[in-house]
Design an enzyme around this catalytic site. Structure first.
Site, PDB file in Angstrom:
ATOM      1  N   SER A 178       1.024  -1.267  -0.149  1.00  0.00           N
ATOM      2  CA  SER A 178      -0.002   0.001   0.207  1.00  0.00           C
ATOM      3  C   SER A 178       0.722   1.281   0.058  1.00  0.00           C
ATOM      4  O   SER A 178       2.101   1.109   0.392  1.00  0.00           O
ATOM      5  CB  SER A 178      -0.940  -0.126   1.294  1.00  0.00           C
ATOM      6  OG  SER A 178      -1.479   1.308   1.443  1.00  0.00           O
ATOM      7  N   TYR A 191      -2.035  -0.621  10.528  1.00  0.00           N
ATOM      8  CA  TYR A 191      -2.099  -0.943   8.852  1.00  0.00           C
ATOM      9  C   TYR A 191      -0.730  -0.529   8.305  1.00  0.00           C
ATOM     10  O   TYR A 191      -0.080  -1.060   7.687  1.00  0.00           O
ATOM     11  CB  TYR A 191      -3.354  -0.106   8.174  1.00  0.00           C
ATOM     12  CG  TYR A 191      -3.495  -0.369   6.807  1.00  0.00           C
ATOM     13  CD1 TYR A 191      -4.025  -1.712   6.319  1.00  0.00           C
ATOM     14  CD2 TYR A 191      -3.031   0.508   5.831  1.00  0.00           C
ATOM     15  CE1 TYR A 191      -4.029  -2.113   5.037  1.00  0.00           C
ATOM     16  CE2 TYR A 191      -3.231   0.252   4.497  1.00  0.00           C
ATOM     17  CZ  TYR A 191      -3.664  -1.229   4.040  1.00  0.00           C
ATOM     18  OH  TYR A 191      -3.743  -1.567   2.785  1.00  0.00           O
TER      19      TYR A 191
HETATM   20  C1  LIG Z   1      -3.230  -5.922   7.921  1.00  0.00           C
HETATM   21  O1  LIG Z   1      -4.548  -6.330   8.477  1.00  0.00           O
HETATM   22  C2  LIG Z   1      -4.852  -5.296   9.529  1.00  0.00           C
HETATM   23  C3  LIG Z   1      -5.851  -5.765  10.209  1.00  0.00           C
HETATM   24  O2  LIG Z   1      -6.359  -5.128  11.175  1.00  0.00           O
HETATM   25  C4  LIG Z   1      -5.428  -4.265   8.603  1.00  0.00           C
HETATM   26  O3  LIG Z   1      -5.585  -3.149   9.456  1.00  0.00           O
HETATM   27  C5  LIG Z   1      -4.153  -4.015   7.709  1.00  0.00           C
HETATM   28  O4  LIG Z   1      -4.915  -3.015   6.934  1.00  0.00           O
HETATM   29  C6  LIG Z   1      -3.824  -4.928   7.020  1.00  0.00           C
HETATM   30  N1  LIG Z   1      -2.539  -4.624   6.278  1.00  0.00           N
HETATM   31  C7  LIG Z   1      -2.494  -5.096   5.028  1.00  0.00           C
HETATM   32  C8  LIG Z   1      -0.855  -5.148   4.645  1.00  0.00           C
HETATM   33  O5  LIG Z   1      -3.199  -5.553   4.421  1.00  0.00           O
END
Ligand SMILES: *[C@H]1O[C@H](CO)[C@@H](O)[C@H](O)[C@H]1NC(C)=O
Ligand SMILES: *[C@@H]1O[C@H](CO)[C@@H](O)[C@H](O)[C@H]1NC(C)=O
Ligand SMILES: *[C@@H]1O[C@H](CO)[C@@H](O)[C@H](O)[C@H]1NC(C)=O
Length: 326
Positions: A178, A191
């Site tokens: 992201s 996140y």
């Molecule tokens: C990882 O998981 C968490 C769960 O709370 C979330 O907030 C976050 O967006 C996620 N990150 C990714 C890399 O997907």
């Protein structure tokens, strides 16, 4: 080594860098795409959103798809969609249920995939979940879940599938991270930390493959701004022209292209490429003002995620509610 030899070695490296620079630009302007027919592509969080769309695109290019999600019905449905696309090919898609927050589950799934389908040559780590709460409001178990799905799960899948790629010097590890893996965002501490982890894993992996001389094992890290998949329902952007909320179809087309051209880093929209650069060159207060100008810190204020009625079904992988990667 004499000083002269040392100097010569440095000169060789510098010339190599210049050569690669020219080659990189040439490939940027004249990209070629690799075939993926017959490759076995495993996608985590394939039951919905980006994972599902990417699976369908790879299936159209005649890759064999291994679809993994905590929501088994969802991946079964995607597998059925793929079989409908390729009615001649009964082995076009396989569905597996897996709780990616559980290491044992991931390794058990990987063992089954190896014996039932074969060696995975394209691994897409896509599953992710999002809480959207301020650091101190975020319950501990949720923080642990975030990291286990978003970051540590990538280690388990990589450890399971990379050895075969190294052995054949052929493969591709794709990390869906992201823009939050490049810059911090208020209200997204868990996140951002987990995505920074995923970005760091990808980069280190790339250097390791170089060091091992395994140039046939490619890596791609994808750093999108918000994508309109429902996971981030309610987020806003102040300048939609330069920092738009991305359409899933557009994002998937770009990701597919990055995979087929062996592109190491994909940021989208392009503006995101400037973030790490701005962060390292601007004084901190000026950078904070830029972030304020773009409204990034307020982007989560109206976040409500996917409608919560579905959230019980998919807490561990990208699923249907507030659980998904972008
Ligand atoms: C990882 O998981 C968490 C769960 O709370 C979330 O907030 C976050 O967006 C996620 N990150 C990714 C890399 O997907
Ligand atoms: C991408 O990498 C693969 C090796 O994994 C190689 O066979 C292929 O030629 C490369 N394609 C492009 C377009 O660079
Ligand atoms: C759950 O999600 C599905 C599609 O993802 C949707 O059709 C359904 O209405 C949702 N259920 C609830 C209770 O929101």
């Amino acid at each position: 080594m004499s000083a002269l030899q040392e100097l010569a070695a440095i000169a060789v490296d510098v010339i190599r860098i210049l050569g690669l620079l020219v080659l990189g630009w040439f490939r940027f302007f004249f990209p070629t795409r690799k075939p993926v027919d017959g490759e076995i592509a495993l996608i985590t969080g394939a039951g919905s959103g980006l994972g599902r769309l990417l699976a369908l695109e790879l299936a159209k290019l005649r890759a064999t798809l291994v679809l993994v999600d905590v929501n088994f019905e969802a991946v079964q449905a995607v597998a059925a969609e793929i079989r409908a696309l390729r009615p001649d090919d009964k082995a076009a898609a396989f569905a597996y249920k897996c709780d990616l927050s559980s290491r044992d589950d991931v390794y058990a799934m990987a063992a089954r995939v190896k014996s039932e389908v074969g060696q995975v040559s394209i691994l897409v780590n896509n599953a992710g979940i999002v809480t959207g709460r301020k650091l101190l409001d975020c319950p501990d178990p949720l923080i642990e879940k975030t990291f286990s799905v978003n970051t540590t799960a990538h280690f388990w899948t990589v450890k399971a599938f990379l050895p075969a790629m190294i052995e054949s010097n052929h493969g591709h590890v794709v990390t869906i991270a992201s823009s939050a893996g490049l810059i911090g965002v208020a209200g997204l501490a868990d996140y951002c930390a987990s995505k920074h982890g995923a970005v760091g894993l990808d980069e280190s992996l790339r250097y390791e493959m170089h060091k091992l001389g395994k140039t046939g094992v490619k890596t791609t890290v994808v750093c999108p701004f918000f994508i309109d998949t429902g996971m981030f329902e309610g987020v806003t952007t102040r300048f939609p022209l330069i920092l738009p909320i991305l359409k899933p179809d557009y994002a998937v087309a770009k990701i597919l292209d990055a995979i087929l051209t062996n592109q190491s880093i994909l940021c989208m929209p392009r503006f995101v490429y400037l973030m790490p650069f701005a962060k390292s060159i601007l004084p901190t207060q000026a950078m904070d003002a830029v972030v304020r100008l773009f409204g990034v810190s307020n982007s989560m204020d109206d976040f409500h995620g996917r409608s919560s009625a579905n959230s019980t079904t998919a807490t561990a992988s990208k699923g249907r509610t507030d659980v998904k990667s972008h």
